[in-house]
Each structure stands twice: as structure tokens, then as C-alpha cells.
Design a protein around this motif. Structure first.
Motif, PDB file in Angstrom:
ATOM      1  N   SER A 144      -2.167   7.404 -66.716  1.00  0.00           N
ATOM      2  CA  SER A 144      -3.355   6.695 -67.175  1.00  0.00           C
ATOM      3  C   SER A 144      -3.008   5.763 -68.333  1.00  0.00           C
ATOM      4  O   SER A 144      -1.857   5.680 -68.766  1.00  0.00           O
ATOM      5  CB  SER A 144      -4.411   7.702 -67.638  1.00  0.00           C
ATOM      6  OG  SER A 144      -4.030   8.251 -68.898  1.00  0.00           O
ATOM      7  N   GLU A 145      -4.020   5.069 -68.832  1.00  0.00           N
ATOM      8  CA  GLU A 145      -3.819   4.174 -69.971  1.00  0.00           C
ATOM      9  C   GLU A 145      -3.425   4.936 -71.223  1.00  0.00           C
ATOM     10  O   GLU A 145      -2.921   4.365 -72.196  1.00  0.00           O
ATOM     11  CB  GLU A 145      -5.088   3.347 -70.229  1.00  0.00           C
ATOM     12  CG  GLU A 145      -6.210   4.068 -70.980  1.00  0.00           C
ATOM     13  CD  GLU A 145      -7.089   4.937 -70.094  1.00  0.00           C
ATOM     14  OE1 GLU A 145      -8.243   5.169 -70.474  1.00  0.00           O
ATOM     15  OE2 GLU A 145      -6.620   5.394 -69.030  1.00  0.00           O
ATOM     16  N   ARG A 158      -3.177   2.017 -65.977  1.00  0.00           N
ATOM     17  CA  ARG A 158      -4.576   1.673 -65.743  1.00  0.00           C
ATOM     18  C   ARG A 158      -5.519   2.791 -66.188  1.00  0.00           C
ATOM     19  O   ARG A 158      -5.163   3.964 -66.186  1.00  0.00           O
ATOM     20  CB  ARG A 158      -4.804   1.390 -64.266  1.00  0.00           C
ATOM     21  CG  ARG A 158      -4.013   0.192 -63.716  1.00  0.00           C
ATOM     22  CD  ARG A 158      -4.239   0.041 -62.224  1.00  0.00           C
ATOM     23  NE  ARG A 158      -3.665  -1.181 -61.676  1.00  0.00           N
ATOM     24  CZ  ARG A 158      -2.475  -1.259 -61.076  1.00  0.00           C
ATOM     25  NH1 ARG A 158      -1.728  -0.158 -60.959  1.00  0.00           N
ATOM     26  NH2 ARG A 158      -2.036  -2.405 -60.592  1.00  0.00           N
ATOM     27  N   SER A 159      -6.747   2.422 -66.508  1.00  0.00           N
ATOM     28  CA  SER A 159      -7.788   3.391 -66.857  1.00  0.00           C
ATOM     29  C   SER A 159      -8.448   3.917 -65.586  1.00  0.00           C
ATOM     30  O   SER A 159      -8.251   3.368 -64.490  1.00  0.00           O
ATOM     31  CB  SER A 159      -8.855   2.721 -67.736  1.00  0.00           C
ATOM     32  OG  SER A 159      -9.562   1.747 -66.984  1.00  0.00           O
ATOM     33  N   LYS A 160      -9.244   4.960 -65.736  1.00  0.00           N
ATOM     34  CA  LYS A 160      -9.972   5.510 -64.602  1.00  0.00           C
ATOM     35  C   LYS A 160     -10.888   4.458 -63.987  1.00  0.00           C
ATOM     36  O   LYS A 160     -10.976   4.335 -62.758  1.00  0.00           O
ATOM     37  CB  LYS A 160     -10.799   6.718 -65.048  1.00  0.00           C
ATOM     38  CG  LYS A 160     -11.563   7.382 -63.914  1.00  0.00           C
ATOM     39  CD  LYS A 160     -12.358   8.583 -64.409  1.00  0.00           C
ATOM     40  CE  LYS A 160     -13.137   9.219 -63.273  1.00  0.00           C
ATOM     41  NZ  LYS A 160     -13.973  10.357 -63.741  1.00  0.00           N
ATOM     42  N   SER A 209      -5.841  13.535 -71.698  1.00  0.00           N
ATOM     43  CA  SER A 209      -5.187  13.530 -70.393  1.00  0.00           C
ATOM     44  C   SER A 209      -4.322  12.285 -70.248  1.00  0.00           C
ATOM     45  O   SER A 209      -4.755  11.177 -70.549  1.00  0.00           O
ATOM     46  CB  SER A 209      -6.235  13.558 -69.283  1.00  0.00           C
ATOM     47  OG  SER A 209      -5.618  13.442 -68.037  1.00  0.00           O
ATOM     48  N   ASN A 210      -3.103  12.465 -69.769  1.00  0.00           N
ATOM     49  CA  ASN A 210      -2.194  11.343 -69.581  1.00  0.00           C
ATOM     50  C   ASN A 210      -2.070  10.872 -68.138  1.00  0.00           C
ATOM     51  O   ASN A 210      -1.406   9.889 -67.867  1.00  0.00           O
ATOM     52  CB  ASN A 210      -0.790  11.722 -70.070  1.00  0.00           C
ATOM     53  CG  ASN A 210      -0.672  11.679 -71.587  1.00  0.00           C
ATOM     54  OD1 ASN A 210      -1.459  11.016 -72.249  1.00  0.00           O
ATOM     55  ND2 ASN A 210       0.301  12.371 -72.116  1.00  0.00           N
ATOM     56  N   HIS A 211      -2.688  11.597 -67.207  1.00  0.00           N
ATOM     57  CA  HIS A 211      -2.557  11.244 -65.787  1.00  0.00           C
ATOM     58  C   HIS A 211      -3.910  11.265 -65.073  1.00  0.00           C
ATOM     59  O   HIS A 211      -4.835  11.957 -65.486  1.00  0.00           O
ATOM     60  CB  HIS A 211      -1.602  12.215 -65.075  1.00  0.00           C
ATOM     61  CG  HIS A 211      -0.175  12.026 -65.445  1.00  0.00           C
ATOM     62  ND1 HIS A 211       0.393  12.626 -66.549  1.00  0.00           N
ATOM     63  CD2 HIS A 211       0.817  11.294 -64.866  1.00  0.00           C
ATOM     64  CE1 HIS A 211       1.667  12.270 -66.631  1.00  0.00           C
ATOM     65  NE2 HIS A 211       1.946  11.485 -65.629  1.00  0.00           N
ATOM     66  N   LEU A 212      -3.955  10.517 -63.987  1.00  0.00           N
ATOM     67  CA  LEU A 212      -5.109  10.503 -63.100  1.00  0.00           C
ATOM     68  C   LEU A 212      -4.678  10.953 -61.707  1.00  0.00           C
ATOM     69  O   LEU A 212      -3.634  10.545 -61.211  1.00  0.00           O
ATOM     70  CB  LEU A 212      -5.675   9.087 -62.984  1.00  0.00           C
ATOM     71  CG  LEU A 212      -6.444   8.553 -64.197  1.00  0.00           C
ATOM     72  CD1 LEU A 212      -6.453   7.024 -64.181  1.00  0.00           C
ATOM     73  CD2 LEU A 212      -7.858   9.087 -64.192  1.00  0.00           C
ATOM     74  N   SER A 213      -5.462  11.829 -61.112  1.00  0.00           N
ATOM     75  CA  SER A 213      -5.226  12.175 -59.705  1.00  0.00           C
ATOM     76  C   SER A 213      -6.335  11.544 -58.871  1.00  0.00           C
ATOM     77  O   SER A 213      -7.493  11.495 -59.288  1.00  0.00           O
ATOM     78  CB  SER A 213      -5.189  13.684 -59.510  1.00  0.00           C
ATOM     79  OG  SER A 213      -6.448  14.259 -59.763  1.00  0.00           O
TER      80      SER A 213
END
Length: 218
Positions: A144-145, A158-160, A209-213
Motif C-alpha cells: 500500500s501507500e 497505491r492507496s486502497k 497496514s502496509n499491504h492490500l489484499s
């Protein structure tokens, strides 16, 4: 294409990440669990690199067929040498080449971690669409960003909201996007070092949070 020259990826992984590391599994356990809980009979990992996550999933779901795809022949050769008994088939294909993708056997889940951030917006959407012809679902993870730095140098963080806007362009049946907490201590320490050292900044960095799933139903 925005991704760096393919031979650089083999060098990046050489002697560091081809061996399965528990830390990499733990780091992304929430993303991995989403794939396991979908109970796939077959998986295709795209941009597989050392295939750490899919090989781990295969060790738990022994009857699941495992297919790997990467644009780097040297990477696939190394992974096959280490894990040939767990792999059903490997494909040396560019993720933007829809004509070759159409010839891949159909699978239940296409998975990816650390791939899509290396592509611009149009390519990102095109990749999601490309695999809709061979799979029921795609589950992938991207930094994520909040990630704070570029590991390889060309990642787009990128952001969510930005991911949501890109996925909407695909007009897919269903999509679920969420941040997931990881325990990437090295990344978080780097983030703290870049910012002003105070309690508020440290707490925000350690627990954000550093990641997006992303889970897409085609």
C-alpha cells in the motif's frame, strides 16, 4: 512496459529468496489464508518469482494442482529445480500477452504477490482482465501507500482508493479490497527512520497496514 529487465529479477532473487523462508510466509499470512480458505482445486501463481507462497499452499493442499507463470526463464528453471515434485506445469509467458494466456489450462484461483505494483494503471487493469478467461477468481496482494519505500525501485505504491478505482474499470462480478496488517519489522523501522522520531509517529508506523489484499470474482 514499466517492469525492469527480466534478468535483473533472477539476480534479485539469487541466493536470497529462492529458499523458502518462514518469515515471508508469516509476513503475508492473511493473504495466504484467503487463498487456502477458497479451497481451490488448482492454482496459478503469476509473476511467481521464487513461488514461496504457492509452494507453501501446495504443501498444505496436497491435491491442489499448482501452475506457475513468469516472464523470466531463469527464475522458472530455478524454481523447477527446487520444487519440481510439487509443480504441475510452468509457463514462460508475459502477463500482458493475452493470446498465450488463453492457452493456459483453466484454474480455480489466480494468485499474485508483489507483481502488480510494477505496472502502470492501464497495464494493471489489463492484467486483471487477461486472466478472467482462465479462472473463476483472482486473489492478489500489493504494497500500500504506507509501505514507505521501493524494494526494487519501480514499484507504484497505491492507496486502497486508487486500487478500487482501477478494479472498477474491469467491471468484474465481485471484488473485496482490504488492508492487512503485517509484521515486516525491517520495513517499519525504515519508515520510522524516515519520519520525525516521536511516539505518535512510531505507534502509527508500527501498527498501520502496509499491504492490500484484493479478491476478484470473475
Amino acid at each position: 512496459m514499466s517492469i525492469l529487465e527480466k534478468n535483473n529479477w533472477h539476480n534479485y532473487y539469487q541466493n536470497t529468496q529462492y529458499k523458502m523462508k518462514a518469515s515471508n510466509i508469516i509476513l503475508h499470512w492473511q493473504y495466504i489464508m484467503r487463498i487456502i480458505l477458497s479451497k481451490p482445486k488448482s492454482i496459478l501463481e503469476i509473476g511467481c518469482g521464487p513461488a514461496t507462497h504457492s509452494i507453501f499452499i501446495k504443501s498444505l493442499l496436497r491435491n491442489t494442482g499448482l501452475y506457475l507463470l513468469d516472464s523470466d526463464k531463469l527464475i522458472l528453471k530455478e524454481v523447477k529445480k527446487r520444487h519440481h515434485e510439487r509443480i504441475s506445469k510452468c509457463f514462460n509467458i508475459n502477463v500482458l500477452d493475452i493470446n498465450k494466456i488463453k492457452k493456459i489450462p483453466k484454474v480455480d484461483v489466480v494468485m499474485s504477490q508483489g507483481l502488480l505494483e510494477h505496472f502502470d494503471d492501464d497495464e494493471f487493469v489489463q492484467i486483471l482482465k487477461n486472466f478472467s478467461c482462465i479462472s473463476k477468481k483472482m486473489i492478489f496482494s500489493v504494497p500500500s501507500e504506507h509501505y514507505g519505500h521501493q524494494d526494487f525501485g519501480n514499484e507504484i505504491l497505491r492507496s486502497k482508493t486508487e486500487i478500487e478505482n482501477l478494479v472498477k474499470k474491469g467491471n468484474f462480478k465481485k471484488c473485496n479490497i482490504r488492508y492487512y496488517f503485517d509484521i515486516g519489522i525491517r520495513t517499519k523501522i525504515l519508515q520510522i527512520a524516515k519520519g520525525k522520531i516521536n511516539l505518535t509517529n512510531i505507534m502509527r508506523t508500527l501498527f498501520q497496514s502496509n499491504h492490500l489484499s484484493v479478491e476478484i470474482d470473475y
